[in-house]
Design an enzyme around this catalytic site. Structure first.
Site, mmCIF file in Angstrom:
data_model
loop_
_atom_site.group_PDB
_atom_site.id
_atom_site.type_symbol
_atom_site.label_atom_id
_atom_site.label_comp_id
_atom_site.label_asym_id
_atom_site.label_seq_id
_atom_site.Cartn_x
_atom_site.Cartn_y
_atom_site.Cartn_z
ATOM 1 N N PHE A 128 -5.719 7.758 67.490
ATOM 2 C CA PHE A 128 -4.918 6.673 68.021
ATOM 3 C C PHE A 128 -5.753 5.395 68.025
ATOM 4 O O PHE A 128 -6.905 5.410 68.459
ATOM 5 C CB PHE A 128 -4.434 6.994 69.435
ATOM 6 N N ASP A 200 -9.428 13.264 74.160
ATOM 7 C CA ASP A 200 -8.283 12.497 74.627
ATOM 8 C C ASP A 200 -7.091 13.454 74.678
ATOM 9 O O ASP A 200 -6.688 14.011 73.651
ATOM 10 C CB ASP A 200 -8.019 11.324 73.672
#
Length: 413
Positions: A128, A200
């Site tokens: 991301f 994450d």
């Protein structure tokens, strides 16, 4: 071939189906975007009214003590912890994912300061973007010449990690494709080379079973507004295991992370334990709403949610491939269960236009470059009939070419 009646029967037999009633879902909408923003729990509105009208409006500043505002980040962290394989006193809900990632990266680099040759942070080019940006920003500010190394494929990871690697930073489930890493094997790979690993969990927490301790993670971050249904922009979380807490030093040394914040001392002294991951004053209204989503998780298990997630995504893939076979759709999400999160992504040459047409027909997914239509499946409220109806509408749009390839793009896709 599966029929709509068969889907209705599966819903009738689904032990998780009653949980759907605890969400305020609009009539005529099939919501397949919980991987981007979760639906609103019905309890969220009265909870917000309670915080604003009673705790803030009537009790005013006393609520920091009487309503438990001050301890809310740690209390919510303890409630979230079982969903990610963490323990009490290891998670706080606070700040944003980006800010928490900056803290985690800075702390991990500091933990490796005794090995000055370790100046490389490794992540995926497909990670991301904010994760990459935060690592780039930190690298620019560090004094010892740190650099970010981007790999193009997970197969490159083993060859990329070496004695110069300080930190490996990965997203457990890829936001674009839904690919799920093998956390245990990858963490072991990093540790074998002496590197630390940060995960994450933005597309994992509340969607797939995670066991941070068993799988050897060092630090982790994630958000609460996707599968955890905390609300738009809800505070994120950071996990620091007890074994790393004494070494955990982060540069955003705000007063909430102080050992005695109301001593008002001019010098910073970090709090003991997970509180040292905090920074500034907390956003109480949005924090309070996170608990409404967590309350629903108390009524089920991650094992049950995972089983339904896989069943939903299996059904969606099968129906799209059976009923839309004449169209140029390309599956980019892994078929293998162990490598799939709780979303399915298909490419189409006019993916944005098709998704816009779906949304106009009440099927809400979203779009990511390049040409990827994302469909998220939240087992707490997505039904098997939702899957059938969504595919039915998708096929109708494709068969009739009922989409506008010149559709104006919204700011948020």
């Amino acid at each position: 071939m599966t029929t709509r009646n068969a889907c209705l029967e599966r819903d009738a037999q689904d032990p998780l189906a009653p949980l759907r009633a605890q969400f305020d879902l609009p009539e005529g909408v099939i919501y397949l975007d919980g991987n981007s923003l979760g639906a609103r729990p019905r309890a969220a509105l009265p909870r917000a009214q309670q915080v604003i009208a009673r705790e803030w409006g009537h009790d005013l500043i006393r609520s920091w003590n009487t309503a438990g505002w001050f301890d809310l980040p740690k209390r919510l962290g303890n409630r979230l912890a079982p969903l990610i394989g963490a323990r009490d006193g290891e998670v706080v809900v606070t700040d944003t994912t980006s800010v928490n990632l900056f803290k985690a990266l800075a702390a991990a680099v500091q933990m490796q300061a005794g090995q000055p040759q370790r100046r490389v942070i490794i992540t995926e080019r497909s990670n991301f973007p904010t994760d990459i940006y935060m690592a780039e920003g930190l690298s620019r500010w560090l004094e010892r010449g740190y650099r970010l190394h981007l790999i193009d494929d997970v197969a490159e990871l083993a060859g990329a990690i070496n004695q110069e690697t300080a930190v490996v930073m990965l997203t457990h489930v890829n936001y674009r494709t839904g690919y799920q890493h093998d956390m245990r094997a990858t963490s072991a790979l990093a540790h074998a080379a002496g590197a630390l690993i940060i995960w994450d969990l933005a597309h994992s927490a509340g969607a797939v079973p995670v066991d941070l301790h068993a799988d050897g993670a060092d630090l982790a971050v994630g958000c609460t507004y996707k599968y955890l249904n905390g609300g738009p922009g809800a505070p994120a979380f950071i996990w620091v295991p007890e074994r790393h807490q004494a070494q955990f030093q982060q540069p955003l040394s705000g007063w909430w992370g102080h050992a005695a914040p109301f001593a008002m001392a001019p010098a910073f002294a970090p709090a003991e334990g997970i509180a040292r991951a905090l920074c500034g004053t907390q956003p109480i209204v949005s924090l309070a709403l996170v608990e409404c989503g967590l309350d629903i998780y108390d009524q089920t298990s991650m094992a049950a949610l995972r089983a339904k997630s896989l069943a939903l995504t299996d059904l969606f893939i099968a129906l799209v491939e059976q009923r839309c076979a004449a169209h140029p759709l390309g599956l980019v999400t892994p078929r293998e269960h162990a490598r799939r999160g709780s979303q399915v992504s298909f490419t189409h040459p006019h993916g944005y236009a098709v998704m816009a047409a779906l949304i106009a027909r009440g099927v809400i997914g979203d779009y990511r470059e390049p040409a990827i239509m994302r469909f998220g499946f939240t087992p707490l409220y997505t039904s098997f009939t939702d899957v059938w109806d969504a595919v039915d509408i998708l096929c109708d749009i494709l068969d009739k070419q009922a989409y506008d390839i010149h559709a104006r793009r919204d700011a948020v896709t």
